[in-house]
Structure formats: structure tokens, C-alpha cells
Scaffold this active site. Structure first.
Site: not given
Ligand code: UD1
Ligand code: UDP
Length: 384
Positions: A98, A120, A134, A211, A213, A244
Site C-alpha cells: 500500500d 498483499e 495507504e 511513524h 503520517r 523511524h
């Protein structure tokens, strides 16, 4: 019969971890010629994985910029892939999951009239904005795909409901479990000094990652404040947080947590260190997607710091709980795991709804069947 030319494209840490076992299987097949392209949407975090799994890309777009925008990633991948696809002329292009690399590479393949295989495929929250971007990246890649490798039957059902031809869907299990079977060892010795010296028997080690967004800014601050309050109340607790490389993540996490002796802030770990740390931790606090699949297989309870998840199987199995990003709620749920032995034991039962370690083999078999190299449709992954 000529060899089948399969191009794989990926660019971030989780895609690389999940594509690595597949690249190995594609390379071993006598009927397949495999070409590996990386966008390098991530740089250091991608290179860690390439090194560990000994993958040497045939092409590297090297697109990463500090604080990059989604349009930067999209335009660079679409543009860069055009030239490579023309040069290599593959029979099919495989993308994973994604990320924006996934969507943009699938779009570039479509522009060149190439077949797309989506690994996936079919995970959904059915909320366009969560996870952002995503959910939409995965959906758009699915629309562009000709073959869908769904990790679970739930993912397959999602695709069928969207009108995808069921014969183009193969339920394979998730390749992340293939990777996990190769990395976790009881006698593993950590390379990192801090991880090597932790007392896993007498300290409750909680693995943290955050992490996403949509969690940048205030939600991440809430997460960090929850951790600070918990370490004040529980002395026998150690949060280990590999941070991250996103500067927006590092600024918040480092400024709020660096002076707390109950928190070990580390740089991103390589996959083997990470998987073995997960295997020895008490439980996991995360907003990651992939970790929601790995931890259940290792019998580790997972508290997911998001409002929705596209991975309902772990929740259904009882190992994963979606707790949101509100400080008070995170504290409440962590305390429950620390203080209520029954609750902990109930969540710590190892379950494996995501795979059996054979996903990559199934994907290779499905490709060979799809392109007429074999006659029999391969059997699918199903949970015992
Ligand atoms: C990306 C994916 C996300 C996935 C995550 C895995 C998209 C839109 N997002 O998000 O789905 O969960 O990867 O980690 O595709 N950076 C470095 N070095 C690195 C990696 C990142 O410095 O090795 C920094 C750069 O400043 C970069 C920033 O992190 O601009 C953000 O990277 P980006 O790939 O845009 O977003 P992620 O949040 O990592
Ligand atoms: N991971 C890792 N090192 C770290 C943090 C995570 O190897 O320091 C691995 C983790 O075990 C999982 C994958 O990275 O396999 C998940 O990636 P991430 O959380 O970045 O992305 P997501 O899965 O949320 O897209």
C-alpha cells in the site's frame, strides 16, 4: 517455452522485508527470470533490508528526499519506471501492499500496457482517510492489477465484493511470515549493545514503534506522554523505541522521550534485530501495519495506536487490540496488560492467521499456473 520475465518493484522497508522471500523464490525457479527494481522511497531503511537478505537490485531509482511529498514520490516513480519497463519488457510487474511506490509502479506498468500482480492485495479499512494515503494506494493498485495475491480469505472476500474476478485471486498467506521463520532464533545474540544488555527475564520490555503520517504531530505527542506517565508509575518497565528516520517523527519522539531513563531510543533496527527483539519483548505498542502480523505469530499481545485497522484477523483472534491515540486510553490499556494476568495470557496466545511460511512458494506457483507453465491451480492458504 521462454522463461517468464517477472519484474518486482518496491521502495520502503516493509515492502522490502515482505518481498525479500519472494525474490528468493522467483530467483530459484527454473522457469522465471527475475528483475529487481527499487524506487528507494526509503534509503537507509531500505538498504538495511537489501543487505540483510543479500538482494542486489538491477535498477535503483534513488528517489528519496528529506521530508518528501506524496507527489514527489508518485511523479518520480512513474517517470523512472517508464524507461525501465521499456528497456526490460517484462511479462508481469509485481508490486506490494500500500505504499506510494506500489501505486505509482502499478500505474507506470498500466501506462506501458503491462500486466500487474498485486502482492498483499485486498486489505481494507473502507475509510479513505485511514490509513492515509495507504488505504487508497492499496485500492488503486488493486484496480490496476490483473492478478491479486490476497494474504487471507478476508482479503479475498473484500476484493470479490469490489467486483474482482475470483479466478484472478489467489489466497497465499502473507510473505512476512516466510521472513519471520528465517529471522527469529532462540539463541540469537543482538548486535546492538543496548539490546544485548537488557534483562529480558526481570524487566518488562515493551517494544514501541510509531511513524504513521496521520499520527504525526499531536497524536504522536499523546503517545510519548503516555509512555512518560507509565514509566513514572511502573519502575520495572522498559520501553524500547527504534525511531523511524522521518524527521517529523524524530523531532517529537526525541524531544519528549530522550531524558526518560525508562525509554531506550534507538535508530531503526535491521529486520533480524527487530524480529528477535519482538520475540523477547513482553508486548508491543505500535501503529505499524506489518508488526500487527508478526507479533501474533510470536505470541505477543499488540496494542495498535490507530482508530481502525485493515488487519482484522489479529483482532478476531484476540492478540491485537485497537486502542487509538488518546493518552488516557493508551495508559489504561497498557495498565491492563501489566496488571491483569488473565488479560495478558488471553492475548499472548500464539496465533497465525496471516501465514504458514509458504506464501512466496504459493505466489510463484500461481504465476506459473496463470501463465500456462503448469496445468493445476495451486492450493490456497487456509487457517487451521
Ligand atoms: C512510508 C509509507 C508507509 C509505510 C512506511 C514504512 C507511503 C505514502 N508511506 O511512510 O505506508 O508504513 O513507509 O516505514 O508510501 N527517511 C529517511 N531515511 C529512510 C526512510 C525515510 O531519512 O531510510 C525520511 C525522509 O526524510 C523521508 C521521510 O522519512 O522524506 C518520510 O518517508 P516516506 O517514505 O515519505 O514516508 P513514511 O512515513 O516512511
Ligand atoms: N521493522 C524493522 N526495524 C525497525 C522497525 C520495524 O525491521 O526498527 C520492521 C518490522 O518488524 C516490520 C516492518 O519493519 O517487518 C514494518 O515496517 P513499518 O512499521 O515501517 O511499516 P508498515 O508495516 O506500517 O507499513
Amino acid at each position: 517455452m521462454n522463461k517468464l520475465k517477472v519484474m518486482t518493484v518496491f521502495g520502503t522497508r516493509p515492502e522490502a522485508i515482505k518481498m525479500a522471500p519472494l525474490v528468493a523464490m522467483l530467483t530459484q525457479s527454473q522457469h522465471i527470470q527475475c528483475c529487481v527494481v527499487v524506487s528507494a522511497q526509503h534509503r537507509e531503511m531500505l538498504d538495511q533490508v537489501l543487505e540483510l537478505f543479500n538482494i542486489k537490485p538491477d535498477y535503483d531509482l534513488d528517489i528519496m528526499k528529506q521530508r518528501q511529498s506524496l507527489s514527489h514520490i508518485t511523479s518520480k516513480v512513474v517517470e523512472g519506471m517508464e524507461k525501465i519497463i521499456k528497456e526490460e519488457n517484462p511479462d508481469i510487474i509485481l508490486v506490494h501492499g500500500d505504499t506510494t511506490t506500489t501505486f505509482a509502479a502499478a500505474l507506470a506498468a498500466f501506462y506501458q500496457h503491462k500486466k500487474v500482480g498485486h502482492v498483499e492485495a485486498g486489505l481494507r479499512t473502507f475509510n479513505k482517510w485511514f490509513p492515509y494515503p495507504e488505504e487508497m494506494n492499496r485500492k488503486l493498485a488493486g484496480v490496476l492489477a490483473d492478478i491479486h495475491f490476497a494474504p487471507t480469505s478476508t482479503a479475498k472476500d473484500n476484493l470479490i465484493r469490489e467486483g474482482v474476478d475470483p479466478t484472478s485471486i489467489f489466497v497465499t498467506g502473507n510473505t512476512v511470515i516466510d521472513a519471520l521463520f528465517n529471522t527469529v532464533r532462540e539463541d540469537y545474540v543482538f548486535k546492538d549493545g543496548i539490546l544485548k544488555n537488557l534483562d529480558y527475564e526481570n524487566t518488562r520490555v515493551v517494544l514501541v514503534t510509531a511513524h504513521r503520517r496521520e499520527n504525526l504531530g499531536e497524536p504522536l505527542e499523546q503517545i510519548c506522554m503516555a509512555i512518560n506517565e507509565l514509566t513514572q508509575e511502573f519502575k520495572n518497565l522498559c520501553f524500547v523505541y527504534p525511531v523511524h528516520y522521518n524527521p517529523a517523527v524524530r523531532e517529537t519522539a526525541l524531544s519528549l522521550l530522550k531524558d526518560n531513563p525508562g525509554v531506550k531510543l534507538l535508530d531503526p533496527l535491521d529486520t533480524q534485530e527487530m524480529h528477535n527483539l519482538m520475540a523477547r519483548s513482553f508486548f508491543v505498542l505500535t501503529d505499524s501495519g506489518g508488526i500487527q502480523e508478526e507479533a501474533p505469530a510470536l505470541g505477543k499481545p499488540v496494542l495498535v495506536m490507530r482508530d481502525v485497522t485493515e488487519r482484522p484477523e489479529g483482532v478476531k483472534a484476540g492478540t491485537v487490540k485497537v486502542v487509538g491515540v488518546d493518552k488516557e486510553n493508551i495508559i489504561k490499556e497498557v495498565k491492563k496488560l501489566l496488571l491483569d494476568e488473565n488479560e495478558y495470557n488471553r492475548m499472548a496466545e500464539a496465533v497465525n492467521p496471516y501465514g504458514d511460511g509458504e506464501a512466496s512458494i504459493r505466489i510463484v506457483k500461481a504465476l506459473l499456473y496463470w501463465f500456462g507453465f503448469t496445468k493445476e491451480r495451486p492450493s490456497e492458504f487456509c487457517v487451521e
